[in-house]
Design a protein around this motif. Structure first.
Motif, short mmCIF file in Angstrom:
data_model
loop_
_atom_site.label_atom_id
_atom_site.label_comp_id
_atom_site.label_asym_id
_atom_site.label_seq_id
_atom_site.Cartn_x
_atom_site.Cartn_y
_atom_site.Cartn_z
N GLU A 207 9.00 -38.54 -5.68
CA GLU A 207 9.95 -38.08 -6.70
C GLU A 207 10.86 -39.22 -7.15
O GLU A 207 11.28 -39.27 -8.30
CB GLU A 207 10.78 -36.91 -6.16
N GLN A 208 11.15 -40.14 -6.23
CA GLN A 208 12.01 -41.27 -6.55
C GLN A 208 11.25 -42.43 -7.21
O GLN A 208 11.79 -43.14 -8.06
CB GLN A 208 12.70 -41.78 -5.28
N HIS A 209 10.00 -42.65 -6.80
CA HIS A 209 9.28 -43.86 -7.19
C HIS A 209 8.01 -43.60 -8.01
O HIS A 209 7.36 -44.56 -8.44
CB HIS A 209 8.89 -44.66 -5.94
N GLY A 210 7.64 -42.34 -8.21
CA GLY A 210 6.39 -42.04 -8.90
C GLY A 210 6.34 -42.58 -10.32
O GLY A 210 5.32 -43.12 -10.76
N ALA A 211 7.44 -42.46 -11.04
CA ALA A 211 7.46 -42.95 -12.42
C ALA A 211 7.26 -44.45 -12.47
O ALA A 211 6.52 -44.97 -13.32
CB ALA A 211 8.77 -42.55 -13.10
N ALA A 212 7.90 -45.18 -11.55
CA ALA A 212 7.74 -46.64 -11.50
C ALA A 212 6.30 -47.00 -11.13
O ALA A 212 5.72 -47.93 -11.70
CB ALA A 212 8.72 -47.24 -10.50
N GLN A 295 11.63 -21.95 -5.64
CA GLN A 295 12.19 -23.27 -5.92
C GLN A 295 11.16 -24.36 -5.65
O GLN A 295 11.09 -25.35 -6.40
CB GLN A 295 13.44 -23.50 -5.06
N GLU A 296 10.37 -24.19 -4.58
CA GLU A 296 9.35 -25.20 -4.29
C GLU A 296 8.25 -25.19 -5.34
O GLU A 296 7.75 -26.26 -5.74
CB GLU A 296 8.76 -24.94 -2.89
N VAL A 297 7.85 -24.02 -5.78
CA VAL A 297 6.85 -23.92 -6.85
C VAL A 297 7.33 -24.69 -8.08
O VAL A 297 6.58 -25.48 -8.67
CB VAL A 297 6.58 -22.44 -7.21
N GLU A 298 8.55 -24.47 -8.47
CA GLU A 298 9.10 -25.14 -9.66
C GLU A 298 9.27 -26.64 -9.43
O GLU A 298 9.09 -27.44 -10.36
CB GLU A 298 10.43 -24.50 -10.06
N ARG A 299 9.63 -27.02 -8.22
CA ARG A 299 9.80 -28.45 -7.91
C ARG A 299 8.48 -29.20 -8.07
O ARG A 299 8.44 -30.31 -8.64
CB ARG A 299 10.34 -28.60 -6.48
N VAL A 300 7.41 -28.61 -7.57
CA VAL A 300 6.09 -29.24 -7.69
C VAL A 300 5.68 -29.32 -9.16
O VAL A 300 5.25 -30.38 -9.63
CB VAL A 300 5.05 -28.45 -6.88
N LYS A 301 5.83 -28.24 -9.88
CA LYS A 301 5.46 -28.23 -11.30
C LYS A 301 6.30 -29.23 -12.09
O LYS A 301 5.80 -29.94 -12.97
CB LYS A 301 5.62 -26.82 -11.87
N ARG A 302 7.57 -29.30 -11.77
CA ARG A 302 8.48 -30.20 -12.49
C ARG A 302 8.07 -31.67 -12.29
O ARG A 302 8.07 -32.46 -13.24
CB ARG A 302 9.91 -29.97 -12.03
N HIS A 303 7.70 -32.02 -11.06
CA HIS A 303 7.31 -33.41 -10.80
C HIS A 303 6.01 -33.76 -11.50
O HIS A 303 5.91 -34.80 -12.16
CB HIS A 303 7.18 -33.66 -9.30
N LEU A 304 5.02 -32.90 -11.37
CA LEU A 304 3.71 -33.19 -11.98
C LEU A 304 3.80 -33.22 -13.51
O LEU A 304 3.26 -34.12 -14.15
CB LEU A 304 2.69 -32.16 -11.52
N SER A 305 4.46 -32.25 -14.07
CA SER A 305 4.57 -32.21 -15.54
C SER A 305 5.44 -33.35 -16.05
O SER A 305 5.19 -33.90 -17.13
CB SER A 305 5.12 -30.86 -16.01
#
Length: 371
Positions: A207-212, A295-305
């Motif tokens: 979540e912290q480094h995936g975009a980089a 909340q975990e379902v949304e967290r996963v979707k938010r990161h992937l999307s």
């Protein structure tokens, strides 16, 4: 930016153990890395047209400089290449080139080339050694490690294959620079999988480094590939033939493979994109069963999307997919036992398990909500 040091991960399988080398610049050092596994100075190299245009000249030059002769077979790119016709063509070519049982076959490419070449090596002369030189993120973190080789069938993905471990894996991180962004992101889904199935701290890191990582950060790429390979190597060493724990590596794949089959393995859906949607469906199903939190379902979707991956079946462009088609595809999953689908589901981020105790009506509801 400093050049990260090379990392080494070992897949511990007794006398069949093998190293995974991870870092930039490995292709240029190809001959030295392969030397311990050569009985004669001749190899057969299998690749596809796209990879050949980018990396074949460098690979052949590295071998030629060390006096290693190389014969090359260039196949069409894409998942549709993993079929009986191409396998037969590849085997006929290897036999015509008089590849012997003591020789080494090189798979230079992504998951399709690795799977197909590995299967050909497994059955040629009852088993020939091969080396994996993965050129995609997906192949570096997943398909090149663990010895699963296969082709597809009209009945489903990877249903015809064998376990055949490579002698060495060379994950040259610099090769990822040539990947189209869509291919890179598809591979990133498999990286995320390792955090979701068993390492919540790794998912936090992503979540912290995936975009980089996706933007080209070399140290982040080395770290992600290394952590992914370590996780897979540990599971494979404990359960090489998927009798138990190794099935966890299929988080998202039961749904994902059915989606790939429904889109005819074509360019509408890459494997990693199917896995991304499949992991979201697995979390949604877990939540419907009272396990993972909303909340975990949304967290996963938010990161992937947020990275740019699809998270719903409806995100697949140009595909008209219905629930019954997906359920029929899932019924052919390799994990089906006694007619029941074994699902890999999360209890939470970083905690997954295998179960066949799933209400079919819940599965249908979750799929329908994603269409």
């Amino acid at each position: 930016m400093s050049v990260p040091r090379e990392e080494l991960v070992t897949v511990a399988l007794g006398d069949r153990s093998y190293p995974i080398h991870i870092g930039p610049g490995l292709l240029a050092d190809l001959a030295n890395r392969l030397a311990p596994f050569l009985k004669r100075n001749r190899v057969a190299l299998v690749t596809d047209r796209n990879v050949a245009d980018l990396h074949l000249a460098a690979a052949e030059a590295a071998l030629r400089a060390a006096g290693i002769a190389c014969v090359t077979q260039i196949l069409p790119p894409g998942e549709q290449t993993k079929n009986f016709a191409t396998l037969e063509r590849l085997l006929d070519w290897l036999l015509a080139e008089k590849i012997e049982r003591g020789d080494l076959i090189l798979a230079l490419g992504g998951g399709v080339i690795g799977d197909l070449t590995g299967f050909a090596a497994a059955i040629l002369r009852r088993g020939v050694d091969f080396a994996q030189i993965p050129t995609t993120l997906l192949a570096q973190v997943d398909s090149s490690v663990g010895g699963k080789t296969a082709i597809n069938s009209p009945h489903g993905k990877n249903l015809i294959g064998a376990f055949h471990q490579p002698r060495i894996v060379l994950a040259d991180i610099a090769l990822l620079d040539s990947l189209p962004r869509r291919e890179l992101l598809a591979g990133y889904a498999e990286v995320v999988k390792y955090g979701l199935l068993g390492d919540a701290a790794f998912f936090d890191w992503l979540e912290q480094h995936g975009a980089a990582l996706c933007a080209g950060d070399l140290p982040a790429r080395v770290e992600a590939v290394t952590q992914s390979c370590r996780a897979k190597a540990q599971i494979v060493a404990a359960d090489e033939r998927e009798a138990g724990q190794r099935a966890l590596l299929n988080l998202g794949h039961t749904f994902g493979h059915a989606l790939e089959q429904a889109t005819n393995y074509d360019a509408r859906l890459l494997h990693g994109e199917g896995v991304a949607i499949g992991m979201c469906l697995a979390f949604a199903l877990s939540h419907a069963m009272g396990l993972a939190t909303g909340q975990e379902v949304e967290r996963v979707k938010r990161h992937l999307s947020g990275i740019g991956l699809p998270v719903r079946v409806a995100d697949i462009k140009g595909a008209d997919i219905d629930v019954d088609t997906l359920l029929a595809g899932m019924a052919q999953d390799k994990k089906v036992a006694d007619g029941r689908i074994n699902f890999i589901l999360p209890r939470a981020i970083g905690d997954s398990f295998v179960t066949d105790q799933v209400d079919p009506d819940l599965v249908r509801q979750v799929l329908a909500a994603s269409l």
